[in-house]
Design a protein around this motif. Structure first.
Motif, PDB file in Angstrom:
ATOM      1  N   ARG A 165       2.419   4.732  -2.395  1.00 17.32           N
ATOM      2  CA  ARG A 165       1.887   4.985  -3.732  1.00 17.32           C
ATOM      3  C   ARG A 165       0.934   6.175  -3.683  1.00 17.32           C
ATOM      4  NH1 ARG A 165       2.991   3.923  -9.043  1.00 17.32           N
ATOM      5  NH2 ARG A 165       1.099   3.731 -10.273  1.00 17.32           N
ATOM      6  N   THR A 198       7.550   9.971  -1.361  1.00 15.32           N
ATOM      7  CA  THR A 198       8.371   9.779  -0.166  1.00 15.32           C
ATOM      8  C   THR A 198       8.359  11.044   0.685  1.00 15.32           C
ATOM      9  OG1 THR A 198       9.848   8.245  -1.314  1.00 15.32           O
ATOM     10  CG2 THR A 198      10.649   9.224   0.730  1.00 15.32           C
ATOM     11  N   ASN A 237      -2.278   2.501  -1.878  1.00 11.43           N
ATOM     12  CA  ASN A 237      -1.738   3.706  -1.231  1.00 11.43           C
ATOM     13  C   ASN A 237      -1.483   3.431   0.247  1.00 11.43           C
ATOM     14  OD1 ASN A 237      -2.143   4.874  -3.682  1.00 11.43           O
ATOM     15  ND2 ASN A 237      -3.276   6.625  -2.930  1.00 11.43           N
ATOM     16  N   GLY A 240       7.454   5.953   2.485  1.00 14.51           N
ATOM     17  CA  GLY A 240       7.079   5.906   1.076  1.00 14.51           C
ATOM     18  C   GLY A 240       5.737   5.242   0.862  1.00 14.51           C
ATOM     19  N   HIS A 288       5.274   7.129  -7.032  1.00 15.33           N
ATOM     20  CA  HIS A 288       5.646   6.832  -5.650  1.00 15.33           C
ATOM     21  C   HIS A 288       6.025   8.117  -4.919  1.00 15.33           C
ATOM     22  CE1 HIS A 288       6.923   3.978  -2.534  1.00 15.33           C
ATOM     23  NE2 HIS A 288       7.916   4.824  -2.278  1.00 15.33           N
TER      24      HIS A 288
END
Length: 236
Positions: free
Chosen positions: A209, A193, A61, A207, A191
């Motif tokens: 995880r 954003t 992340n 962006g 994912h």
């Protein structure tokens, strides 16, 4: 008359002696020890409860370069759960559960504010009060990535995100109506954003995880609607 009385008395004395001899000859047997019926632990029925624990962002992340917030340090979580179980065959338990957890974000824009799930649950019990289970299904996250960082601000048009969850745990019946559990659950939302606008007004897409590992302990109250009639677990 006297002879009749003496004869009758002799007959009664002889009968009494014979009865006493019979009683003395009967063997003594001890009464069997009382054994209470074996407790029956049944998981069938609705339940509702609460939980507390911690949530930890996955190692991947990581936001765009220059952004350090990723939720990996762990945050406190607490929430509620409701579900239904049915026991069959006779050691297997299948159920459905919905739960929601509130997360303490500590002002970090990259940390999910809440985690929810609706899962199926399959467990095995050895006839006693313990149930070992696995679970999996739909997950939802409140991921409103908004806030300030380095003089700029984040904005995210997504109020929540869909994903999946899997987990496993151990639940224990203290009584037929109360049970406690410890559980690991993993959430994956793919994912994420968000738009970061710096102090100069320049927008940048950021962006990263979005997944979470959670550990929690919980307490459930079980209504036992549909449980079989018969001996019950202690404390029922």
């Amino acid at each position: 008359m006297k002879k009749i009385f003496l004869t009758t008395a002799a007959v009664l004395i002889s009968a009494s002696a014979a009865s006493a001899a019979d009683l003395a000859a009967r063997p003594y047997t001890k009464a069997p020890v009382y054994a209470p019926p074996a407790a029956v632990y049944n998981w069938t029925g609705f339940y509702i409860g609460g939980h507390v624990g911690g949530a930890f962002g996955g190692d991947n992340n990581i936001a765009a370069p220059g952004f350090t917030g990723n939720g990996n340090d762990g945050v406190f979580m607490g929430g509620v759960q409701v579900g239904y179980d049915t026991q069959f065959a006779p050691n297997w338990v299948f159920g459905l559960e919905a739960n929601y957890s509130f997360l303490d974000t500590n002002g970090d824009p990259f940390v999910n504010r809440g985690l929810g799930s609706v899962t199926g649950r399959l467990g095995y019990t050895w006839g006693g009060p313990a149930l070992l289970y696995v679970k999996g299904g739909y997950a939802w996250a409140d991921t409103r990535n908004t806030g300030g960082f380095g003089g700029g601000t984040f904005s995210d048009t997504h109020i929540g995100r869909d994903g999946y969850t899997v987990g496993a745990g151990l639940e224990y019946l203290f009584t037929q109506n109360w049970s406690g559990k410890i559980e690991y659950q993993y959430y994956d939302f793919g994912h994420t954003t968000a738009i970061f606008t710096d102090a100069a007004g320049v927008p940048t897409a950021v962006g990263f995880r979005n997944d979470e590992h959670t550990i929690k302990v919980g307490l459930n109250y079980r209504f036992n609607w549909g449980a079989p009639v018969g001996p019950h677990a202690p404390g029922y």
